[in-house]
Design an enzyme around this catalytic site. Structure first.
Site, PDB file in Angstrom:
ATOM      1  CG  ASP A 195      31.536  37.600  45.752  1.00 35.39           C
ATOM      2  OD1 ASP A 195      32.107  38.280  44.938  1.00 35.39           O
ATOM      3  OD2 ASP A 195      31.429  38.075  46.839  1.00 35.39           O
ATOM      4  CD  GLU A 206      34.750  48.201  36.883  1.00 36.81           C
ATOM      5  OE1 GLU A 206      35.174  49.727  37.913  1.00 36.81           O
ATOM      6  OE2 GLU A 206      34.394  47.256  37.948  1.00 36.81           O
TER       7      GLU A 206
END
Ligand SMILES: *[C@@H]1O[C@H](CO)[C@@H](O)[C@H](O)[C@H]1NC(C)=O
Ligand SMILES: *[C@@H]1O[C@H](CO)[C@@H](O)[C@H](O)[C@H]1NC(C)=O
Length: 289
Positions: free
Chosen positions: A151, A236
């Site tokens: 998204d 990450e």
């Protein structure tokens, strides 16, 4: 006499007309020739392996439609879509088939028993397992890996930037972590720190959309993967730690001064439960939304 003269004049006009036509033709087609020539000279374009976990929800098709229609404009792109489900769904299967994108469709259900809020861990790891095998086949072209939420909003420019990656490239991400823009700070063309407010003590305070990794490195570091054992927001850093230290990061997007990707969220949408309505609408269960 008069008659012959007229014939000569006519011939001259015809010759002039043809000359104009030929000149116009050459001018018109010149850019096309140049384009072809340019592509042949540039030649090698690294493949972008986009890894997108996705799960069933009301706006899933809307989000995937928007994303796939951006990706249809990206050259040398291979989309690896991993559903968080026991079985592959028809909705995702058809959406991929109807796109013109080169894709690989996988699925793995998240293990709910493992208490961790991180999403996409099992899905991204499955994609990396698949990619490691694929890269060792003749079709497995070299390129870069980009982890893409379904998204987010992506400018075509972010894909152009990541093709420059040697090891790990980084760039700013818009509207994330409570900021207008979260970004690496760059001094003399090198990453010297980060502008981030959310958990700034993370080893790499970057969003998933803010970096791409040379795909070959996943073969050099077969143990590199995401983990459920780390605290939220550290995925990450978890993957990047295998490949780079902060000083190795390659700043892209004009030394990290341009925003080409936005961490947009589709709001959770509510629809009325027809069973609870006094006057329910005509049944629409057969319509895919
Ligand atoms: C990607 O990494 C491999 C080695 O891990 C290296 O040989 C290759 O040159 C790198 N690609 C680029 C574009 O630098
Ligand atoms: C980034 O900064 C370095 C050092 O100031 C400079 O040499 C380089 O041209 C810059 N790159 C871009 C793309 O602006």
């Amino acid at each position: 006499m008069h008659f012959v003269n007229l014939k000569i004049v006519k011939k001259q006009y015809l010759a002039l007309g043809m000359l104009v036509f030929v000149v116009l033709f050459l001018f018109n087609s010149k850019p096309a020739f140049q384009c072809q020539f340019h592509q042949e000279v540039v030649g090698y374009l690294p493949t972008i392996y986009g890894i997108t976990p996705t799960y069933s929800r009301l706006a899933q098709k809307a989000d995937l439609t928007r994303l796939s229609q951006t990706l249809m404009l990206v050259k040398n792109f291979h989309w690896i879509v991993i559903e968080d489900s026991e079985k592959k769904t028809k909705l995702v299967e058809n959406l991929l088939k109807e796109s013109t994108i080169k894709y690989t469709h996988l699925n793995v259900k998240t293990n709910k028993a493992k208490h961790s809020t991180a999403s996409g861990v099992e899905q991204r790891n499955l994609a990396l397992d698949w990619l490691r095998k694929y890269l060792q086949t003749p079709e497995g072209a070299p390129g870069v890996v980009f982890f893409m939420d379904d998204d987010n909003t992506y400018s075509l420019k972010v894909f152009e930037e990541m093709r420059k990656v040697k090891r790990v490239g980084v760039w700013p991400v818009g509207i994330v972590g409570g900021m207008r823009v979260e970004r690496p700070l760059v001094t003399d063309g090198k990453v010297s720190g980060f502008s981030a407010l959310w958990k700034p003590y993370r080893p790499f305070p970057l969003d998933m959309a803010g970096f791409a990794i040379n795909a070959t490195l996943f073969l050099d570091y077969p143990e590199a993967k995401f983990s459920r054992k780390v605290q939220s927001g550290f995925q990450e850093s978890e993957i990047l730690k295998y490949f780079a230290t902060v000083k190795d990061l390659e700043p892209l997007a004009d030394n990290c001064t341009k925003v080409y990707v936005w961490h947009t969220r589709t709001q959770k949408m509510a629809i009325l439960n027809p069973k609870k309505l006094k006057h329910p609408p005509i049944n629409d269960d057969h319509i895919e939304v």
